[in-house]
Design an enzyme around this catalytic site. Structure first.
Site, PDB file in Angstrom:
ATOM      1  CG  ASP A   1      -2.166   0.832   0.995  1.00 46.41           C
ATOM      2  OD1 ASP A   1      -3.257   0.244   0.915  1.00 46.41           O
ATOM      3  OD2 ASP A   1      -2.039   2.074   0.832  1.00 46.41           O
TER       4      ASP A   1
ATOM      5  CE  LYS B   1      -5.744   1.446   4.465  1.00 44.85           C
ATOM      6  NZ  LYS B   1      -6.260   1.514   3.105  1.00 44.85           N
TER       7      LYS B   1
ATOM      8  CG  PHE C   1     -18.353 -13.059  -5.905  1.00 44.28           C
ATOM      9  CD1 PHE C   1     -19.207 -12.209  -6.606  1.00 44.28           C
ATOM     10  CD2 PHE C   1     -17.485 -13.867  -6.624  1.00 44.28           C
ATOM     11  CE1 PHE C   1     -19.198 -12.181  -7.998  1.00 44.28           C
ATOM     12  CE2 PHE C   1     -17.468 -13.843  -8.023  1.00 44.28           C
ATOM     13  CZ  PHE C   1     -18.336 -12.994  -8.709  1.00 44.28           C
TER      14      PHE C   1
ATOM     15  CD  GLU D   1     -17.644  -3.853   4.444  1.00 44.49           C
ATOM     16  OE1 GLU D   1     -17.878  -3.372   5.562  1.00 44.49           O
ATOM     17  OE2 GLU D   1     -17.407  -3.161   3.438  1.00 44.49           O
TER      18      GLU D   1
ATOM     19  CG  ASN E   1     -22.222  -6.705  -5.745  1.00 46.03           C
ATOM     20  OD1 ASN E   1     -22.308  -7.813  -5.219  1.00 46.03           O
ATOM     21  ND2 ASN E   1     -21.263  -5.861  -5.457  1.00 46.03           N
TER      22      ASN E   1
ATOM     23  N   GLY F   1     -27.530  -0.839   1.832  1.00 43.48           N
ATOM     24  CA  GLY F   1     -26.502   0.166   2.090  1.00 43.48           C
ATOM     25  C   GLY F   1     -25.131  -0.456   1.913  1.00 43.48           C
TER      26      GLY F   1
ATOM     27  CB  CYS G   1     -20.575  -3.388  -2.439  1.00 47.58           C
ATOM     28  SG  CYS G   1     -19.015  -3.664  -1.612  1.00 47.58           S
TER      29      CYS G   1
ATOM     30  CE  LYS H   1     -17.140   2.352  -5.906  1.00 46.67           C
ATOM     31  NZ  LYS H   1     -16.911   1.165  -6.713  1.00 46.67           N
TER      32      LYS H   1
ATOM     33  CE  LYS I   1     -22.364  -6.898   5.916  1.00 44.02           C
ATOM     34  NZ  LYS I   1     -22.327  -8.002   4.984  1.00 44.02           N
TER      35      LYS I   1
HETATM   36  C1  UGA Z   1     -21.991  -7.236  -0.966  1.00 45.27           C
HETATM   37  C2  UGA Z   1     -22.210  -8.597  -1.625  1.00 45.27           C
HETATM   38  O1  UGA Z   1     -23.132  -9.371  -0.862  1.00 45.27           O
HETATM   39  C3  UGA Z   1     -20.893  -9.349  -1.770  1.00 45.27           C
HETATM   40  O2  UGA Z   1     -21.099 -10.581  -2.450  1.00 45.27           O
HETATM   41  C4  UGA Z   1     -19.921  -8.487  -2.561  1.00 45.27           C
HETATM   42  O3  UGA Z   1     -18.644  -9.105  -2.688  1.00 45.27           O
HETATM   43  C5  UGA Z   1     -19.746  -7.158  -1.844  1.00 45.27           C
HETATM   44  O4  UGA Z   1     -21.020  -6.504  -1.731  1.00 45.27           O
HETATM   45  C6  UGA Z   1     -18.795  -6.326  -2.644  1.00 45.27           C
HETATM   46  O5  UGA Z   1     -19.132  -5.947  -3.775  1.00 45.27           O
HETATM   47  O6  UGA Z   1     -17.641  -6.136  -2.225  1.00 45.27           O
HETATM   48  P1  UGA Z   1     -21.741  -6.385   1.568  1.00 45.27           P
HETATM   49  O7  UGA Z   1     -21.918  -5.003   1.022  1.00 45.27           O
HETATM   50  O8  UGA Z   1     -20.652  -6.654   2.535  1.00 45.27           O
HETATM   51  O9  UGA Z   1     -21.535  -7.442   0.354  1.00 45.27           O
HETATM   52  O10 UGA Z   1     -23.088  -6.732   2.333  1.00 45.27           O
HETATM   53  P2  UGA Z   1     -24.428  -7.570   2.183  1.00 45.27           P
HETATM   54  O11 UGA Z   1     -24.513  -8.486   3.327  1.00 45.27           O
HETATM   55  O12 UGA Z   1     -24.627  -8.156   0.848  1.00 45.27           O
HETATM   56  O13 UGA Z   1     -25.507  -6.418   2.424  1.00 45.27           O
HETATM   57  C7  UGA Z   1     -25.602  -5.272   1.583  1.00 45.27           C
HETATM   58  C8  UGA Z   1     -26.788  -4.419   1.988  1.00 45.27           C
HETATM   59  O14 UGA Z   1     -28.011  -5.061   1.666  1.00 45.27           O
HETATM   60  C9  UGA Z   1     -26.876  -4.131   3.478  1.00 45.27           C
HETATM   61  O15 UGA Z   1     -27.344  -2.820   3.652  1.00 45.27           O
HETATM   62  C10 UGA Z   1     -27.904  -5.123   3.988  1.00 45.27           C
HETATM   63  O16 UGA Z   1     -28.548  -4.712   5.161  1.00 45.27           O
HETATM   64  C11 UGA Z   1     -28.851  -5.128   2.818  1.00 45.27           C
HETATM   65  N1  UGA Z   1     -29.651  -6.349   2.721  1.00 45.27           N
HETATM   66  C12 UGA Z   1     -29.049  -7.532   2.496  1.00 45.27           C
HETATM   67  C13 UGA Z   1     -31.040  -6.282   2.842  1.00 45.27           C
HETATM   68  O17 UGA Z   1     -31.614  -5.198   3.055  1.00 45.27           O
HETATM   69  N2  UGA Z   1     -31.772  -7.421   2.708  1.00 45.27           N
HETATM   70  C14 UGA Z   1     -31.199  -8.620   2.450  1.00 45.27           C
HETATM   71  O18 UGA Z   1     -31.937  -9.611   2.317  1.00 45.27           O
HETATM   72  C15 UGA Z   1     -29.808  -8.680   2.351  1.00 45.27           C
END
Ligand code: UGA
Length: 432
Positions: free
Chosen positions: A33, A38, A153, A156, A209, A258, A261, A264, A321
């Protein structure tokens, strides 16, 4: 499997987790980095964010000698068989991914590249980026190298687990040699490897996504219709989930998606569609619906409580989350200012994200360490994030310490509406 020398460029979320996991598998990893502070803290095993299991992984792999960190491109790249680019791709003004960090990393790594190295782009980038990166690198070196695309994929909160046990590895390559090397590299993680051209691999990331974000938007729309007719969206989910084509996972209606990922990536695919002449993209609408979701629900809650002015609201969960302190596009960042603007007093709590969110919210918010302290004396409790700590609250205790009208807004549908009502609280979930 032959262990490989791998340079991981970028020590953000994906970079650090990927470096740790491939080091754990016995590869020799150098994490790079340009941010010296960091790198210095990573060397001590200090991770700048909360992610279960990550600190332990970094300490273990550094101790074993498989993982080192540097700010020096010649150290990281000169013996690397594989170079993974995992730098950030912020959204630019037109909504498309800004690739400046990807291009800068490509320029910096090029002069040190080893003959035959494979340069993998793991950052989320639009299809066609590989050709641009190849041209940048080729302009600065005479060695032969290959380009590949292996999207990430992980989620977090379960990032280490997701990376160690992915559902699949999507590998975009242009030669049999790169295919064989990368299949071998991923074999200890999964036997489910899907090989394709790099452009398809990059589209897989956007497609996955955007599908998931669309699915969330879809169930939220169904939930809103349920509110109009006495249906319970949780029952609907059970009913449709039995259809194998639909499935019962990843169906949590709520305040919209939210995090760093989905918001965006939906904006990016919408902007990309527009840029390539597909102006009727459904993703524009998905983005719009998600942007309007919280204001729409807050207006509904406002009516239910007879106006928030003068009321005390307990907020449970401030991160985007559970199991992360990441506050990017967290519901709390919209909900709390909305409440304060309307004259409410806000008492908030979260197991991990309080210090991260303080500077992003009005000074008038009161922060407390646990749910019951937040709830005590509140007129309204809003569950925004279903941290384990908030999933089994003592409802009777809540009811006895809250003040009228004792509303419980369960935006994650974690509680049984009847049990909440029986305890003496007024329940409002999503779509029920
Ligand atoms: C997401 C994808 O799930 C990953 O596969 C991907 O690698 C990642 O983005 C990325 O592009 O780096 P992440 O943002 O960590 O992962 O979180 P998620 O658990 O998928 O949740 C995303 C948002 O959707 C959160 O705000 C969560 O509360 C919301 N959500 C999720 C819902 O409102 N309902 C659901 O059923 C699932």
């Amino acid at each position: 499997m032959n262990h490989m020398n791998i340079a991981c460029i970028g020590t953000g979320f994906v970079g650090v987790v990927t470096a740790g996991v491939f080091a754990k598998l016995g590869n020799q990893i150098v994490g790079l980095d340009i941010d010296e502070a960091k790198v210095a803290s990573l060397k001590l095993g200090i991770v700048p964010f909360y992610e279960p299991g990550l600190q332990e992984l970094l300490l273990e792999t550094q101790k074993s000698g498989n993982l080192t960190f540097t700010t020096d491109y010649s150290i990281a790249i000169s013996s690397a068989d594989i170079v993974m680019i995992m730098v950030g791709t912020p959204s630019s003004a037109d909504g498309q991914a800004d690739l400046k960090y990807v291009f800068a990393a490509s320029e910096s790594l090029a002069p040190h590249l080893k003959e035959g190295a494979i340069v993998i782009i793991k950052s989320t980038v639009p299809p066609g980026t590989n050709a641009k990166v190849r041209a940048i690198i080729a302009g600065k070196t005479n060695v032969k190298f290959e380009m590949a695309s292996v999207p990430e994929f992980l989620k977090e909160g379960t990032a280490v687990e997701d990376t160690l046990h992915p559902d699949r590895a999507v590998i975009g390559v242009e030669s049999d040699r790169a295919r064989d090397i990368l299949v071998d590299l991923h074999k200890p993680l999964t036997s489910n490897v899907v090989i394709m051209r790099p452009e398809s691999a990059q589209m897989c990331k956007y497609a996955a996504n955007n599908y998931l974000a669309t699915r969330i938007t879809f169930i939220n729309q169904i939930a809103d219709l349920c509110e109009q007719n006495g249906a319970d969206v949780q029952e609907v989910i059970k009913g449709i989930g039995q259809d194998k084509r639909i499935g019962s996972h990843y169906w949590y209606p709520g305040l919209g998606y939210g995090g760093s990922c989905f918001p965006k990536d939906v904006k990016e695919i919408a902007a990309y569609a527009h840029a390539v002449g597909e102006s009727e993209s459904m993703f524009i609408k998905i983005d719009d619906l998600n942007e309007k979701r919280i204001p729409k629900l807050m207006a509904r809650y406002d009516q239910l409580v007879g106006g928030f002015a003068g009321k005390t609201v307990a907020i449970l969960g401030l991160s985007f989350k559970k199991n992360t302190n990441d506050t990017r596009v967290a519901p709390s960042l919209q909900v709390i200012p909305w409440l304060i603007d309307r004259g409410a007093k806000v008492v908030a709590t979260d197991p991990k994200a309080i210090s991260d969110i303080k500077s992003l919210l009005p000074d008038t918010v009161t922060y407390v360490d646990d749910a019951y302290t937040a709830i005590s004396g509140a007129n309204v409790t809003m569950l925004l994030v279903e941290w384990d700590e908030y999933q089994h609250l003592d409802l009777t205790k809540m009811a006895s310490s809250m003040l009228a009208p004792k509303y419980f807004f369960d935006t994650r549908n974690q509680y049984d509406p009847d049990s909440v009502s029986q305890a003496g609280l007024q329940y409002k979930g999503i779509g029920r």
